[in-house]
Design a protein around this motif. Structure first.
Motif, short mmCIF file in Angstrom:
data_model
loop_
_atom_site.label_atom_id
_atom_site.label_comp_id
_atom_site.label_asym_id
_atom_site.label_seq_id
_atom_site.Cartn_x
_atom_site.Cartn_y
_atom_site.Cartn_z
N ALA A 1 0.74 -1.04 0.01
CA ALA A 1 -0.11 -0.09 0.17
C ALA A 1 0.95 1.32 0.06
O ALA A 1 1.73 1.37 0.86
CB ALA A 1 -0.96 -0.04 1.19
N CYS A 2 0.81 1.97 -1.14
CA CYS A 2 1.84 3.10 -1.27
C CYS A 2 1.35 4.41 -1.44
O CYS A 2 -0.04 4.74 -1.92
CB CYS A 2 2.46 2.93 -2.43
SG CYS A 2 3.33 1.27 -2.59
N ASP A 3 1.90 5.49 -0.85
CA ASP A 3 1.47 6.95 -1.18
C ASP A 3 2.77 7.58 -1.77
O ASP A 3 2.71 8.72 -1.99
CB ASP A 3 0.93 7.66 -0.12
CG ASP A 3 1.90 7.59 1.29
OD1 ASP A 3 3.11 7.16 1.08
OD2 ASP A 3 1.90 8.38 2.05
N THR A 4 3.77 7.03 -1.99
CA THR A 4 4.90 7.65 -2.64
C THR A 4 5.59 6.45 -3.73
O THR A 4 5.41 5.13 -2.89
CB THR A 4 5.81 7.89 -1.70
OG1 THR A 4 6.94 8.67 -2.23
CG2 THR A 4 6.55 6.78 -0.75
N LEU B 1 -2.46 0.40 -4.48
CA LEU B 1 -2.01 -0.93 -4.15
C LEU B 1 -1.09 -1.39 -5.33
O LEU B 1 -1.61 -1.41 -6.49
CB LEU B 1 -3.38 -1.87 -4.22
CG LEU B 1 -4.02 -1.97 -2.72
CD1 LEU B 1 -5.15 -2.98 -2.59
CD2 LEU B 1 -2.84 -2.29 -1.48
N CYS B 2 0.10 -1.67 -5.12
CA CYS B 2 1.13 -2.26 -5.97
C CYS B 2 1.46 -3.51 -5.77
O CYS B 2 1.66 -4.07 -4.57
CB CYS B 2 2.31 -1.32 -5.81
SG CYS B 2 2.25 0.25 -6.24
N ILE B 3 1.15 -4.44 -6.84
CA ILE B 3 1.28 -5.95 -6.87
C ILE B 3 2.23 -6.29 -7.68
O ILE B 3 2.34 -5.95 -8.70
CB ILE B 3 -0.12 -6.49 -7.26
CG1 ILE B 3 -1.26 -6.01 -6.57
CG2 ILE B 3 -0.15 -8.14 -6.96
CD1 ILE B 3 -2.42 -6.08 -7.06
N TYR B 4 3.19 -7.15 -7.05
CA TYR B 4 4.29 -7.61 -7.62
C TYR B 4 4.64 -9.14 -7.64
O TYR B 4 4.51 -9.57 -6.47
CB TYR B 4 5.74 -6.98 -7.43
CG TYR B 4 5.81 -5.49 -7.71
CD1 TYR B 4 5.99 -4.78 -8.78
CD2 TYR B 4 5.49 -4.54 -6.40
CE1 TYR B 4 5.85 -3.46 -9.01
CE2 TYR B 4 5.51 -3.23 -6.74
CZ TYR B 4 5.66 -2.78 -7.85
OH TYR B 4 5.50 -1.10 -7.83
#
Length: 222
Positions: free
Chosen positions: A119-122, A214-217
């Motif tokens: 979960a990102c804000d940057t 939301l970044c998923i890798y």
């Protein structure tokens, strides 16, 4: 398309030798096995519901939500559901991640993967670089996703004293392409055979003020 000025390519009209291939058909992902291709993308734009749910979840759960290494199995799927439980439209978020895992399993039959849900804000990796891995599947929910540069637009800075590897020059804005909210992409890293110097050149999603995603890798390990 992900380029600021281009329109989406229909799969039937794709140049099969293009280094980056994008299509609304999921089977475009398998073109990652083509020697000339460094990125394939299933154009899978999120609905308002899943995008809003991702933004809300990310805002309330900043940081790494899941960091997993192992096989794709029932326990992993249950862990994903558990981590998202209680959030708005949790089932939609879980279904998106499960779809990615299913695609990755079919395409590569891995014994072991790495999964990160953040979960990102940057931006996690704001500078353009060539990943030092084999292949990665990436998707962003809640806003624009991964950025990349076409191979013929990549420029390097002169080597500094005692520097062994040149840095990538910051690209011009109109040379940057990016994933849309919900797109699912595969990107070759430098460990892919014959791509030691021609891996995808990419950077993490960019963020504006008060933006949450939301970044998923998913990374191939073995």
């Amino acid at each position: 398309m992900r380029h600021n000025t281009a329109a989406p390519l229909e799969y039937s009209k794709l140049n099969k030798t293009a280094t980056c291939q994008i299509s609304p058909c999921a089977n475009v992902l398998s073109n990652i096995y083509n020697k000339e291709v460094t990125l394939t993308c299933f154009s899978n734009k999120s609905s308002w519901a899943i995008s809003h749910a991702a933004q809300l979840f990310a805002k309330q759960n900043l940081g790494t939500v899941i960091q997993y290494q192992g096989e794709i199995n029932k326990d992993l799927l249950e862990e994903i559901v558990f981590k998202l439980e209680g959030s708005t439209h949790a089932s939609l978020l879980a279904q998106h991640i499960e779809l990615m895992l299913e695609m990755f399993q079919v395409l590569f039959e891995p014994k072991e993967i790495g999964l990160r849900l953040i979960a990102c804000d940057t931006s996690l990796s704001p500078h353009f670089h060539q990943p030092q891995n084999l292949v990665r599947m990436a998707s962003t929910l809640g806003g624009l996703g991964e950025r990349w540069i076409a191979p013929d637009e990549v420029k390097f800075l002169p080597l500094a004293p005692n520097q062994l590897k040149p840095e990538i020059k910051a690209p011009l804005p109109h040379h940057i392409s990016q994933l849309q909210d919900g797109d699912i992409a595969l990107m070759k890293g430098s460990q892919w055979i014959d791509h030691e110097k021609s891996a995808i050149t990419c950077a993490s999603p960019a963020f504006c003020n008060n933006e949450f995603k939301l970044c998923i890798y998913i990374d191939f390990i073995e």
